[in-house]
Scaffold this active site. Structure first.
Site, PDB file in Angstrom:
ATOM      1  N   GLY A 276      -6.769   5.716   0.031  1.00  0.00           N
ATOM      2  CA  GLY A 276      -7.461   4.685  -0.758  1.00  0.00           C
ATOM      3  C   GLY A 276      -8.490   3.982   0.111  1.00  0.00           C
ATOM      4  N   VAL A 277      -8.203   2.718   0.421  1.00  0.00           N
ATOM      5  CA  VAL A 277      -9.108   1.892   1.252  1.00  0.00           C
ATOM      6  C   VAL A 277      -9.425   2.585   2.581  1.00  0.00           C
ATOM      7  CG1 VAL A 277      -9.265  -0.329   2.478  1.00  0.00           C
ATOM      8  CG2 VAL A 277      -8.198  -0.196   0.239  1.00  0.00           C
TER       9      VAL A 277
ATOM     10  N   ASP B 216       3.719   4.629 -10.958  1.00  0.00           N
ATOM     11  CA  ASP B 216       3.482   3.473 -10.091  1.00  0.00           C
ATOM     12  C   ASP B 216       4.680   3.474  -9.135  1.00  0.00           C
ATOM     13  OD1 ASP B 216       3.584   0.972  -8.951  1.00  0.00           O
ATOM     14  OD2 ASP B 216       3.180  -0.104 -10.828  1.00  0.00           O
TER      15      ASP B 216
ATOM     16  N   GLY C  13      -4.321  -2.603  -2.593  1.00  0.00           N
ATOM     17  CA  GLY C  13      -3.819  -1.276  -2.952  1.00  0.00           C
ATOM     18  C   GLY C  13      -2.323  -1.249  -3.198  1.00  0.00           C
ATOM     19  N   VAL C  14      -1.715  -0.171  -2.712  1.00  0.00           N
ATOM     20  CA  VAL C  14      -0.288   0.022  -2.944  1.00  0.00           C
ATOM     21  C   VAL C  14       0.524  -1.041  -2.178  1.00  0.00           C
ATOM     22  CG1 VAL C  14       0.127   1.736  -1.123  1.00  0.00           C
ATOM     23  CG2 VAL C  14       1.459   1.831  -3.189  1.00  0.00           C
ATOM     24  N   ASP C  15       0.001  -1.477  -1.047  1.00  0.00           N
ATOM     25  CA  ASP C  15       0.653  -2.517  -0.239  1.00  0.00           C
ATOM     26  C   ASP C  15       0.799  -3.809  -1.063  1.00  0.00           C
ATOM     27  OD1 ASP C  15       1.651  -3.849   1.940  1.00  0.00           O
ATOM     28  OD2 ASP C  15      -0.203  -3.839   3.125  1.00  0.00           O
TER      29      ASP C  15
ATOM     30  N   SER D   5      -3.300   6.533   3.280  1.00  0.00           N
ATOM     31  CA  SER D   5      -4.691   6.533   3.797  1.00  0.00           C
ATOM     32  C   SER D   5      -5.748   6.998   2.801  1.00  0.00           C
ATOM     33  CB  SER D   5      -4.836   7.403   5.061  1.00  0.00           C
ATOM     34  OG  SER D   5      -4.384   6.697   6.184  1.00  0.00           O
TER      35      SER D   5
HETATM   36  N1  AR6 Z   1       1.699   3.417  -6.793  1.00  0.00           N
HETATM   37  C1  AR6 Z   1       1.371   4.581  -6.200  1.00  0.00           C
HETATM   38  N2  AR6 Z   1       0.204   4.787  -5.581  1.00  0.00           N
HETATM   39  C2  AR6 Z   1      -0.692   3.757  -5.560  1.00  0.00           C
HETATM   40  C3  AR6 Z   1      -0.421   2.500  -6.151  1.00  0.00           C
HETATM   41  C4  AR6 Z   1       0.846   2.355  -6.800  1.00  0.00           C
HETATM   42  N3  AR6 Z   1       1.203   1.204  -7.373  1.00  0.00           N
HETATM   43  N4  AR6 Z   1      -1.505   1.691  -5.951  1.00  0.00           N
HETATM   44  C5  AR6 Z   1      -2.405   2.426  -5.284  1.00  0.00           C
HETATM   45  N5  AR6 Z   1      -1.931   3.661  -5.051  1.00  0.00           N
HETATM   46  P1  AR6 Z   1      -4.271   2.301  -0.450  1.00  0.00           P
HETATM   47  P2  AR6 Z   1      -4.581   3.181   2.353  1.00  0.00           P
HETATM   48  C6  AR6 Z   1      -2.552   4.813  -4.352  1.00  0.00           C
HETATM   49  O1  AR6 Z   1      -5.668   1.768  -0.471  1.00  0.00           O
HETATM   50  O2  AR6 Z   1      -5.752   4.030   1.986  1.00  0.00           O
HETATM   51  C7  AR6 Z   1      -4.095  -1.970   2.006  1.00  0.00           C
HETATM   52  O3  AR6 Z   1      -4.888  -3.096   1.853  1.00  0.00           O
HETATM   53  C8  AR6 Z   1      -4.046   4.823  -4.276  1.00  0.00           C
HETATM   54  O4  AR6 Z   1      -4.612   5.380  -5.479  1.00  0.00           O
HETATM   55  O5  AR6 Z   1      -3.230   1.446  -1.053  1.00  0.00           O
HETATM   56  O6  AR6 Z   1      -3.533   3.750   3.225  1.00  0.00           O
HETATM   57  C9  AR6 Z   1      -3.246  -2.010   3.263  1.00  0.00           C
HETATM   58  O7  AR6 Z   1      -2.821  -3.315   3.591  1.00  0.00           O
HETATM   59  C10 AR6 Z   1      -4.301   5.713  -3.069  1.00  0.00           C
HETATM   60  O8  AR6 Z   1      -4.331   7.083  -3.470  1.00  0.00           O
HETATM   61  O9  AR6 Z   1      -3.782   2.599   1.075  1.00  0.00           O
HETATM   62  C11 AR6 Z   1      -4.164  -1.461   4.308  1.00  0.00           C
HETATM   63  O10 AR6 Z   1      -5.020  -2.441   4.801  1.00  0.00           O
HETATM   64  C12 AR6 Z   1      -3.061   5.495  -2.186  1.00  0.00           C
HETATM   65  O11 AR6 Z   1      -2.135   4.758  -2.985  1.00  0.00           O
HETATM   66  C13 AR6 Z   1      -4.970  -0.434   3.535  1.00  0.00           C
HETATM   67  O12 AR6 Z   1      -4.950  -0.839   2.183  1.00  0.00           O
HETATM   68  C14 AR6 Z   1      -3.324   4.729  -0.904  1.00  0.00           C
HETATM   69  O13 AR6 Z   1      -4.305   3.731  -1.128  1.00  0.00           O
HETATM   70  C15 AR6 Z   1      -4.330   0.932   3.611  1.00  0.00           C
HETATM   71  O14 AR6 Z   1      -5.167   1.863   3.008  1.00  0.00           O
END
Ligand code: AR6
Length: 337
Positions: free
Chosen positions: A118-119, A9, A31-33, A116
């Site tokens: 994830g979402v 994490d 997500g990660v944000d 990028s």
């Molecule tokens: N640690 C490491 N990786 C993670 C964690 C964590 N705690 N949580 C999720 N991931 P995403 P995006 C991975 O959706 O696609 C947000 O709402 C996850 O499995 O977080 O860039 C922002 O505000 C995935 O592989 O980011 C934007 O609106 C990766 O992190 C939007 O999402 C990225 O997933 C950005 O979308």
């Protein structure tokens, strides 16, 4: 290892900076944000509000607040449509901008999520490839420890064809080796006095005979030690006409470890370190075996790690980062220090 892929994490990473996959508002999200804002506490959002957002492909830096990391670098990845809308260039820019911001702020270690993927829908294998390419280019010119943090196994995918090919290669070779291994264990468990059908002399007798010969010549032999691992490595670097730095960077080995090896002709490296150098030097399978032998190791077909290495070497694929992707996908330890 200057670049490492880890499963974790990102909010738990004790590094100088973690990178956040944010959106243009920089005011948080899922997500990660979301995870980073929750772990950092409200101070992070307060500071983010003063930044005036961030364009896609760019990056901005804030403090880490309650996180173990000192800084958070917020970058905005592209929303993936079909790959024909400049997504790759924007994603590359996210990694480059974040790394240069980290560097400008004196960070020596940085952790990235797969931006990028994830979402925002970027295909995970392609997102990983972009991350590895940009980060490894950066590491050719800069000293930094960079982590790509994979949250869960599901979010990690190497190309399906590559995965299937390697799995098939492991299957083919692993079965063979198990036959050999069974045969070996029968041989090894023979009692000491067992008569070998070939020589008619017992194992025990053979040993005592050769022991006296060896005792006499041991002192002599010790004086004529073979070329060591370190000596062979340096010789190969010369023969290939590359610099030390080109070699250790391509091997994903950090400079300090390389200096240790250079300064100690009897240095005993780990097996992944030896293989990393063999890959950097683009050695053939036979030369790789020779280098491994210098450090007291061998490649074996009873070991998935070894079979994967062999898979890449026989195909002439010497990209240490690609090999590490595959090793990670098969839960094996990675090449490098
Ligand atoms: N640690 C490491 N990786 C993670 C964690 C964590 N705690 N949580 C999720 N991931 P995403 P995006 C991975 O959706 O696609 C947000 O709402 C996850 O499995 O977080 O860039 C922002 O505000 C995935 O592989 O980011 C934007 O609106 C990766 O992190 C939007 O999402 C990225 O997933 C950005 O979308």
């Amino acid at each position: 290892m200057p670049l490492e892929i880890v499963r974790n994490d990102i909010t738990k990473m004790s590094v100088d900076a973690i990178v956040n996959a944010a959106n243009e508002s920089l005011l948080g999200g899922g997500g990660v944000d979301g995870a980073i804002h929750r772990a950092a506490g409200s101070g992070l959002l307060k500071e983010c509000k003063t930044l005036g957002g961030c364009k896609t492909g760019k990056a901005k830096i804030t403090g880490g607040y309650s996180l173990p990391a000192k800084y958070v670098i917020h970058t905005v990845g592209p929303i993936y449509q079909d790959g024909k809308h400049g997504e790759q260039a924007l994603l590359e820019s996210c990694y480059r901008e974040s790394l240069s911001l980290a560097s400008a702020n004196g960070c020596r270690s940085v952790a990235f999520p797969l931006i990028s993927s994830g979402v925002y829908g970027y295909p995970k294998d392609q997102a990983l490839r972009v991350a590895i390419n940009v980060i490894s280019d950066f590491l050719l010119e800069n000293e930094m420890k960079v982590y790509i943090v994979i949250f869960d196994k599901a979010s990690y995918k190497i190309g399906e064809k590559l995965f299937a090919d390697i799995a098939e290669y492991i299957d083919d070779n692993y079965v063979e080796a198990h036959f050999d291994f069974r045969f070996e264990s029968v041989r090894m468990s023979m009692p000491c006095g067992h008569k070998s059908s070939n020589s008619g002399r017992s194992v025990f007798e053979t040993r005592s005979l050769s022991e006296s010969v060896e005792r006499d010549s041991l002192g002599e032999k010790l004086k004529q030690l073979d070329e060591s691992f370190s000596q062979m490595l340096l010789r190969k670097i010369d023969e290939k006409g590359i610099t030390d730095a080109q070699c250790y960077k391509k091997a994903n080995i950090d400079r300090k470890l390389f200096s240790k090896i250079r300064g100690d002709i009897h240095y005993k490296p780990s097996k992944p370190t030896v293989i990393a150098f063999a890959v950097a030097l683009e050695l053939s399978l036979a030369e790789t075996e020779e280098l491994l032998k210098k450090a007291g190791f061998a490649l074996s077909h009873s070991n998935k790690f070894d079979i994967i290495i062999e898979y890449f070497i026989v195909r002439g694929n010497y990209n240490v980062f690609e090999i590490n992707e595959a090793l990670f996908a098969f839960d094996q330890c990675l090449l490098g220090a």
